[in-house]
Scaffold this active site. Structure first.
Site, PDB file in Angstrom:
ATOM      1  N   ILE A  41      -3.668  -6.442   9.013  1.00 66.43           N
ATOM      2  CA  ILE A  41      -2.783  -5.221   8.428  1.00 66.43           C
ATOM      3  C   ILE A  41      -3.543  -4.852   7.333  1.00 66.43           C
ATOM      4  O   ILE A  41      -3.983  -5.249   6.332  1.00 66.43           O
ATOM      5  CB  ILE A  41      -1.424  -5.812   7.816  1.00 66.43           C
ATOM      6  N   LYS A  72       1.658 -12.378   7.629  1.00 66.93           N
ATOM      7  CA  LYS A  72       0.416 -11.718   7.112  1.00 66.93           C
ATOM      8  C   LYS A  72      -0.112 -12.640   5.787  1.00 66.93           C
ATOM      9  O   LYS A  72       0.660 -12.724   4.924  1.00 66.93           O
ATOM     10  CB  LYS A  72       0.779 -10.395   6.792  1.00 66.93           C
ATOM     11  N   TYR A 104       5.061 -12.538   4.609  1.00 59.74           N
ATOM     12  CA  TYR A 104       3.943 -11.802   3.891  1.00 59.74           C
ATOM     13  C   TYR A 104       3.684 -12.730   2.565  1.00 59.74           C
ATOM     14  O   TYR A 104       4.324 -12.845   1.528  1.00 59.74           O
ATOM     15  CB  TYR A 104       4.307 -10.503   3.580  1.00 59.74           C
ATOM     16  N   THR A 150       1.166  -1.238   0.050  1.00 60.47           N
ATOM     17  CA  THR A 150       0.019  -0.170   0.038  1.00 60.47           C
ATOM     18  C   THR A 150       1.009   1.233   0.001  1.00 60.47           C
ATOM     19  O   THR A 150       0.568   2.362  -0.555  1.00 60.47           O
ATOM     20  CB  THR A 150      -1.019  -0.005   1.196  1.00 60.47           C
TER      21      THR A 150
END
Length: 300
Positions: A208, A166, A137, A49
């Site tokens: 997250i 994540k 992740y 992001t």
């Protein structure tokens, strides 16, 4: 395992200068301050992001440095420090640790599609280079390959500071497999906003979040309701937030969220190429959904 984190952890946008050539450092600080006031439980700078893929190495480091400084120990900073180059991931990871990040978020290498053995080597080298906690992740839609739960379990067994994942596959069965395969204290964080509550229900501990950039109080309220046992209130908020979650992914992330951040009056900018500014219909959809939730400033 010493490091623990749970709750709502915004994946921060990176606001750029008007010409997109630099970082709006003051705006980034203002955004972090606003989110801290809203009660978020941590922050992630320089992730997907935050447009890590179009930050220069110097900018990537600077974003982490700014956020660590602005947070000043109030909540954990989990610094995005991944790369599809193991060497570059090592450099970013050691830098993040050196400037005071509480943990690093290390994405599965993208584009080059390593096998599971390659992923084990990649993350092992990072774990051997830093002492800070590492959160893996898994986001196969962006990377082109998936981290298997069995590989994560092997890594957690070998390195005590690989503490969590994540999980952004969007597949609840994969989430459950991670929980089944990994140690009991292994942290699982949702990487998909609309699955936050379902993932909490099966053993995840937080998210997250993209949505928390613009609706931090509501996301925190949903989490706190769940945590306190008020499942009905958590469910109500889950369904209230669903249309916004979906609107924030009508175009490639972070195109919509950067438009939404601007709509709620926080520092933003268009993304850097090859991404671009949100379409007008996307902006209108976001405006409607933000208004329904009372998130637009007066006159917005």
């Amino acid at each position: 395992m010493g490091f623990q984190i749970e709750g709502v952890i915004p994946a921060l946008i990176t606001p750029f200068t008007d010409d997109l050539k630099g970082i709006n450092e003051e705006g980034l600080r203002e955004n972090v301050s606003r989110l801290l006031e809203a009660g978020v439980h941590g922050v992630v700078p320089a992730g997907t992001t935050g447009e890590s893929s179009t930050l220069s190495h110097a900018e990537h480091r600077r974003v982490i440095e700014i956020v660590v400084d602005e947070v000043n120990g109030k909540v954990p900073v989990i610094a995005g420090a991944g790369s599809n180059s193991t060497r570059e991931a090592l450099e970013l990871s050691t830098y993040a640790e050196d400037v005071g990040a509480d943990a690093i978020l290390s994405v599965v290498p993208y584009y080059n599609k390593p096998p599971q053995e390659g992923l084990f080597i990649h993350f092992s080298k990072i774990a051997e280079a830093v002492e800070c906690p590492i959160i893996l992740y898994n986001v196969p839609s962006r990377t082109g390959c998936a981290l298997e739960p069995e590989t994560a379990a092997k890594l957690a067994e070998e390195y005590s500071h690989i503490v969590g994942v994540k999980e952004a596959s969007g597949d609840l069965d994969v989430v459950q497999r991670f929980i089944e395969e990994t140690p009991d204290d292994f942290i699982l964080l949702s990487g998909v906003d609309e699955l936050t509550l379902p993932i909490l229900a099966v053993g995840g501990v937080g998210v997250i979040s993209v949505t928390a950039n613009v609706a931090p109080e509501l996301m925190v309220e949903m989490y706190e309701a769940w945590k306190s046992g008020d499942v009905e209130r958590a469910r109500e908020l889950h369904y209230e937030l669903l249309p916004l979650h979906r609107a924030l992914f009508t175009e490639t992330n972070p195109i919509p969220v950067k438009a939404a951040v601007e709509l709620v009056g926080m520092a933003s900018s268009p993304p850097r190429p090859p991404l671009k500014e949100a379409r007008e219909d996307t902006k209108e959809l976001l405006r409607r959904e933000l208004k329904k939730l009372g998130l637009l400033p007066e006159g917005g």
